[in-house]
Write a protein that holds these residues in place. Structure first.
Motif, PDB file in Angstrom:
ATOM      1  N   GLN A 233       7.808 -44.459 -25.349  1.00 46.38           N
ATOM      2  CA  GLN A 233       9.062 -43.773 -25.635  1.00 46.38           C
ATOM      3  C   GLN A 233       9.327 -43.724 -27.138  1.00 46.38           C
ATOM      4  OE1 GLN A 233      12.284 -45.408 -23.415  1.00 46.38           O
ATOM      5  NE2 GLN A 233      11.301 -45.128 -21.446  1.00 46.38           N
ATOM      6  N   GLU A 234      10.119 -42.695 -27.527  1.00 44.37           N
ATOM      7  CA  GLU A 234      10.464 -42.532 -28.933  1.00 44.37           C
ATOM      8  C   GLU A 234      11.334 -43.685 -29.397  1.00 44.37           C
ATOM      9  OE1 GLU A 234      11.679 -38.584 -30.256  1.00 44.37           O
ATOM     10  OE2 GLU A 234      11.270 -37.869 -28.233  1.00 44.37           O
ATOM     11  N   GLN A 235      11.296 -43.949 -30.702  1.00 42.69           N
ATOM     12  CA  GLN A 235      12.166 -44.974 -31.259  1.00 42.69           C
ATOM     13  C   GLN A 235      13.621 -44.540 -31.121  1.00 42.69           C
ATOM     14  OE1 GLN A 235      10.510 -45.461 -35.294  1.00 42.69           O
ATOM     15  NE2 GLN A 235       9.982 -47.540 -34.693  1.00 42.69           N
ATOM     16  N   VAL A 236      14.488 -45.528 -30.997  1.00 39.80           N
ATOM     17  CA  VAL A 236      15.901 -45.232 -30.755  1.00 39.80           C
ATOM     18  C   VAL A 236      16.776 -45.901 -31.811  1.00 39.80           C
ATOM     19  CG1 VAL A 236      16.174 -47.197 -29.186  1.00 39.80           C
ATOM     20  CG2 VAL A 236      17.734 -45.246 -29.016  1.00 39.80           C
ATOM     21  N   SER A 237      17.873 -45.224 -32.141  1.00 37.28           N
ATOM     22  CA  SER A 237      18.847 -45.764 -33.086  1.00 37.28           C
ATOM     23  C   SER A 237      20.248 -45.585 -32.524  1.00 37.28           C
ATOM     24  CB  SER A 237      18.773 -45.041 -34.439  1.00 37.28           C
ATOM     25  OG  SER A 237      17.534 -45.233 -35.060  1.00 37.28           O
ATOM     26  N   ILE A 238      21.154 -46.445 -32.937  1.00 42.81           N
ATOM     27  CA  ILE A 238      22.568 -46.238 -32.642  1.00 42.81           C
ATOM     28  C   ILE A 238      23.074 -45.172 -33.610  1.00 42.81           C
ATOM     29  CG2 ILE A 238      24.871 -47.263 -32.727  1.00 42.81           C
ATOM     30  CD1 ILE A 238      23.677 -49.891 -31.853  1.00 42.81           C
ATOM     31  N   SER A 239      23.511 -44.046 -33.070  1.00 43.74           N
ATOM     32  CA  SER A 239      23.935 -42.935 -33.938  1.00 43.74           C
ATOM     33  C   SER A 239      25.428 -42.917 -34.186  1.00 43.74           C
ATOM     34  CB  SER A 239      23.507 -41.598 -33.327  1.00 43.74           C
ATOM     35  OG  SER A 239      24.056 -41.417 -32.036  1.00 43.74           O
ATOM     36  N   SER A 240      26.215 -43.535 -33.286  1.00 44.86           N
ATOM     37  CA  SER A 240      27.663 -43.498 -33.459  1.00 44.86           C
ATOM     38  C   SER A 240      28.317 -44.625 -32.694  1.00 44.86           C
ATOM     39  CB  SER A 240      28.222 -42.147 -32.968  1.00 44.86           C
ATOM     40  OG  SER A 240      29.637 -42.144 -32.968  1.00 44.86           O
ATOM     41  N   VAL A 241      29.342 -45.218 -33.316  1.00 42.55           N
ATOM     42  CA  VAL A 241      30.178 -46.221 -32.661  1.00 42.55           C
ATOM     43  C   VAL A 241      31.624 -45.829 -32.901  1.00 42.55           C
ATOM     44  CG1 VAL A 241      30.868 -48.647 -32.560  1.00 42.55           C
ATOM     45  CG2 VAL A 241      28.478 -48.057 -32.977  1.00 42.55           C
ATOM     46  N   GLN A 242      32.404 -45.677 -31.824  1.00 43.03           N
ATOM     47  CA  GLN A 242      33.803 -45.260 -31.963  1.00 43.03           C
ATOM     48  C   GLN A 242      34.688 -46.072 -31.030  1.00 43.03           C
ATOM     49  OE1 GLN A 242      34.522 -41.082 -31.524  1.00 43.03           O
ATOM     50  NE2 GLN A 242      32.741 -40.471 -32.691  1.00 43.03           N
ATOM     51  N   ALA A 243      35.865 -46.444 -31.528  1.00 40.28           N
ATOM     52  CA  ALA A 243      36.876 -47.047 -30.667  1.00 40.28           C
ATOM     53  C   ALA A 243      37.550 -45.921 -29.899  1.00 40.28           C
ATOM     54  CB  ALA A 243      37.894 -47.803 -31.501  1.00 40.28           C
ATOM     55  N   THR A 244      37.489 -45.969 -28.566  1.00 42.47           N
ATOM     56  CA  THR A 244      38.067 -44.899 -27.752  1.00 42.47           C
ATOM     57  C   THR A 244      39.361 -45.332 -27.076  1.00 42.47           C
ATOM     58  OG1 THR A 244      36.607 -45.583 -25.954  1.00 42.47           O
ATOM     59  CG2 THR A 244      35.880 -43.748 -27.337  1.00 42.47           C
ATOM     60  N   GLY A 245      39.861 -46.471 -27.432  1.00 45.18           N
ATOM     61  CA  GLY A 245      41.116 -46.988 -26.903  1.00 45.18           C
ATOM     62  C   GLY A 245      41.366 -48.340 -27.528  1.00 45.18           C
ATOM     63  N   ASP A 246      42.385 -49.063 -27.054  1.00 46.26           N
ATOM     64  CA  ASP A 246      42.656 -50.365 -27.666  1.00 46.26           C
ATOM     65  C   ASP A 246      41.804 -51.490 -27.094  1.00 46.26           C
ATOM     66  OD1 ASP A 246      43.790 -50.581 -25.194  1.00 46.26           O
ATOM     67  OD2 ASP A 246      45.853 -50.851 -25.904  1.00 46.26           O
ATOM     68  N   HIS A 247      40.929 -51.158 -26.091  1.00 41.58           N
ATOM     69  CA  HIS A 247      40.038 -52.189 -25.559  1.00 41.58           C
ATOM     70  C   HIS A 247      38.654 -51.649 -25.193  1.00 41.58           C
ATOM     71  CE1 HIS A 247      41.790 -50.297 -22.025  1.00 41.58           C
ATOM     72  NE2 HIS A 247      40.795 -50.770 -21.306  1.00 41.58           N
ATOM     73  N   THR A 248      38.308 -50.443 -25.664  1.00 36.96           N
ATOM     74  CA  THR A 248      36.995 -49.864 -25.355  1.00 36.96           C
ATOM     75  C   THR A 248      36.318 -49.322 -26.612  1.00 36.96           C
ATOM     76  OG1 THR A 248      38.047 -47.748 -24.806  1.00 36.96           O
ATOM     77  CG2 THR A 248      37.557 -49.249 -22.982  1.00 36.96           C
ATOM     78  N   VAL A 249      35.003 -49.424 -26.644  1.00 41.37           N
ATOM     79  CA  VAL A 249      34.184 -48.920 -27.745  1.00 41.37           C
ATOM     80  C   VAL A 249      33.069 -48.069 -27.156  1.00 41.37           C
ATOM     81  CG1 VAL A 249      32.631 -49.513 -29.648  1.00 41.37           C
ATOM     82  CG2 VAL A 249      34.673 -50.899 -29.232  1.00 41.37           C
ATOM     83  N   GLN A 250      32.914 -46.852 -27.650  1.00 41.46           N
ATOM     84  CA  GLN A 250      31.854 -45.972 -27.170  1.00 41.46           C
ATOM     85  C   GLN A 250      30.671 -46.023 -28.136  1.00 41.46           C
ATOM     86  OE1 GLN A 250      32.075 -41.647 -27.635  1.00 41.46           O
ATOM     87  NE2 GLN A 250      31.725 -41.456 -25.448  1.00 41.46           N
ATOM     88  N   VAL A 251      29.457 -46.124 -27.590  1.00 41.97           N
ATOM     89  CA  VAL A 251      28.232 -46.185 -28.392  1.00 41.97           C
ATOM     90  C   VAL A 251      27.334 -45.013 -27.989  1.00 41.97           C
ATOM     91  CG1 VAL A 251      26.244 -47.585 -29.058  1.00 41.97           C
ATOM     92  CG2 VAL A 251      28.408 -48.701 -28.407  1.00 41.97           C
ATOM     93  N   LEU A 252      26.897 -44.232 -28.966  1.00 40.29           N
ATOM     94  CA  LEU A 252      25.969 -43.128 -28.713  1.00 40.29           C
ATOM     95  C   LEU A 252      24.625 -43.456 -29.348  1.00 40.29           C
ATOM     96  CD1 LEU A 252      28.244 -40.014 -29.460  1.00 40.29           C
ATOM     97  CD2 LEU A 252      27.870 -41.181 -27.281  1.00 40.29           C
ATOM     98  N   LEU A 253      23.536 -43.142 -28.623  1.00 41.69           N
ATOM     99  CA  LEU A 253      22.181 -43.350 -29.121  1.00 41.69           C
ATOM    100  C   LEU A 253      21.516 -42.003 -29.362  1.00 41.69           C
ATOM    101  CD1 LEU A 253      21.079 -46.094 -26.553  1.00 41.69           C
ATOM    102  CD2 LEU A 253      22.183 -46.441 -28.773  1.00 41.69           C
TER     103      LEU A 253
END
Length: 545
Positions: free
Chosen positions: A209-229
């Motif tokens: 598989q191709e190498q992977v990186s974390i491309s984005s980290v965002q707080a989507t509320g006061d208790h959740t964090v969204q991570v995009l690869l």
């Protein structure tokens, strides 16, 4: 606007919208829909697979709507589900003025539209409109699905969808015997969505598989964090850990179906607080990970290189919607309409988010269009939106506090995020101070029917400025437009005329600020009064033509 971005947005929305229909916990199948009787087995097999995965549902209990066209709102929901985008069902509104929480036809699509937009897959027809009820063409369908699979599409081709159709055909996504300008049906979407879902699943062995990186980290509320690869991972092996200022933070990881994103959720009762959070990708072979860490700053300032980005104001606004104030914006007597008063990008009741960039030496750096998106953790309390010139605004709905997430572009081009608190107070908007830019006015009368008369607009002639109790400034016509809240009144006094011409004439002022002068008047004082007793004056000298 870039056509391909619009299509990608539409497709992403379309893929995630439709949820499974269940009766007593049992997922429906093609045999439950009367209009699928006689449909070929290949199509019904794919429909069954999509129903089972929750990607589709029928248009009624006994009809699938196989030949009906699809809308941009429906397409958005399907896209989220096909590509496994995290969806926050508590979001009641969007950045688009034509997709509202009180719209019975399309309000259900709000969480999916926002999820697709947040993931970078969705855009509107314009910067402020989404056109949720518009039908989707085959070219749009192809473009979104191809891009959703990480391919680049040449939108400059002629026609614009030509390259997308070619790639979609090569990927077995394009509906057979259909041209790009035809309207897509639900049958077309079934075939394309099923093919895209299959193509989105990682099939290579882990070591290939191709190498992977974390491309984005965002707080989507006061208790959740969204991570995009940037690439899919094997979610049975990959792990994500959360730390704040170097200390571990407990969080549960929920992966998307395609392995390209995840949501980290803090335990019940725990909330994100001011500070720097880091997400670290692990669980995979070292050779598979290219970029293991992503960060997000919660608070009012963040550093990137030698530049500090900060929001220095403590944002407080009034509950102008819940209090009923905006209902007085009737669009008559010079007032704005209720729709304008409740639009964060148009309303004077809204406050602009002032995000500054300062070097280590204290020099401020100008970065036009720095804010890319802005969202509220609770739109029932705070509405947030970005204008076409990339300025962020917040508007109070009802009393409370919400976390407002700001995604902005740093000087070096990197995408960063900051979260600030916004407080909505149960204190009505009120005029606090009034000033007149013109304290001496000259005005001439004309004779009609043997009588001298004329009129002028008091707001304009006095060049008025009012500051309300939230520090918001209103100038000239803005005062008239929002006078249902500010309560400015005018009156004339000390009226004098030519003593040789008999009795002095009259000066009257109407509710909309129109000043009418009639007869023998050569001087008077015009006074503007606000409810707290503060006044502004102008001496008016009258001449006759």
């Amino acid at each position: 606007m870039n056509k391909s971005c619009t299509l990608l947005a539409a497709a992403a929305v379309a893929l995630s919208l439709l949820a499974p229909t269940t009766l007593a916990g049992t997922t429906k199948t093609a045999s439950d829909y009367a209009d699928l009787t006689g449909v070929n087995s290949e199509l019904t097999t794919k429909i069954d697979a999509l129903l089972a995965k929750g990607v589709f549902e029928g248009v009624s209990d006994d009809s699938f709507g196989i030949s009906q066209p699809i809308t941009r709102a429906q397409f958005a929901k399907v896209a989220c589900l096909v590509f496994g985008l995290p969806v926050d069902s508590t979001i009641p509104t969007t950045s688009f003025s034509d997709v509202r929480f009180d719209d019975p036809a399309n309000s259900w699509a709000i969480p999916y539209i926002e999820a697709a937009k947040r993931a970078g897959l969705i855009d509107g027809i314009t910067d402020t409109t989404f056109a949720p009820g518009d039908h989707v063409s085959i070219g749009q369908l192809d473009t979104v699905l191809v891009k959703g699979l990480g391919k680049k599409v040449n939108g400059a081709a002629s026609p614009w969808y030509a390259d997308a159709v070619i790639q979609a055909t090569q990927l077995s996504i394009h509906p057979a015997n259909k041209s790009g300008d035809e309207i897509a049906s639900r049958a077309d979407l079934v075939l394309s969505a099923y093919a895209a879902l299959q193509a989105a699943q990682p099939t290579q062995p882990a070591e290939q598989q191709e190498q992977v990186s974390i491309s984005s980290v965002q707080a989507t509320g006061d208790h959740t964090v969204q991570v995009l690869l940037d690439n899919a991972v094997d979610t049975s092996k990959a792990t994500l850990s959360l730390t704040k200022d170097g200390a571990a933070v407990a969080a549960t990881t929920t992966w998307s179906a395609d392995g390209k994103s995840a949501v980290l959720t803090l335990p019940v009762g725990a909330k994100l607080s001011s500070g720097s959070y880091a997400v670290t990708l692990g669980g995979l072979a070292g050779s598979q990970i290219k970029g293991a860490t992503g960060t997000v700053t919660i608070g009012t300032s963040a550093e990137s290189g030698n530049i500090t980005y900060a929001v220095t104001e403590l944002y407080e606004v009034s509950n102008v919607i819940d209090s009923g104030l905006t209902a007085s914006a009737t669009g008559t007597q010079g007032y704005v309409t209720q729709a304008q008063a409740e639009d964060p990008t148009l309303s004077k009741f809204a406050k602009e988010i002032e995000l500054t960039a300062t070097t280590s030496s204290g020099e401020e750096v100008a970065i036009p269009g720095i804010i890319q998106s802005i969202s509220s953790s609770n739109t029932a309390v705070v509405k947030a939106a970005v204008s076409s010139d990339r300025k962020g605004f917040v508007l109070g709905n009802k009393a409370g506090t919400a976390a407002v997430s700001i995604v902005y572009t740093a000087v070096n081009g990197a995408t960063k995020q900051m979260t600030i608190p916004v407080t909505v107070k149960d204190v009505n908007v009120a005029a606090d101070m009034i000033e007149a830019g013109e304290s001496s006015i000259e005005h001439s009368l004309t004779v009609t029917g043997g009588v001298y008369s004329s009129h002028f607009n008091a707001y304009e002639k006095m060049d008025l400025k009012i500051t309300d109790n939230y520090g918001i400034e209103y100038e000239v016509n803005e005062i008239q437009q929002y006078n249902f809240a500010l309560g400015t009144m005018f009156y004339a006094e000390d009226i004098t005329g030519d003593p040789d011409a008999g009795s002095a004439g009259t000066v009257t002022v109407e509710a909309d600020g129109a000043v009418h002068i009639r007869g023998n008047v050569n001087k008077f004082t015009l006074t503007a009064l606000i409810p707290n007793g503060d006044k502004a004056y102008a001496s008016v000298d009258v001449t006759r033509d």
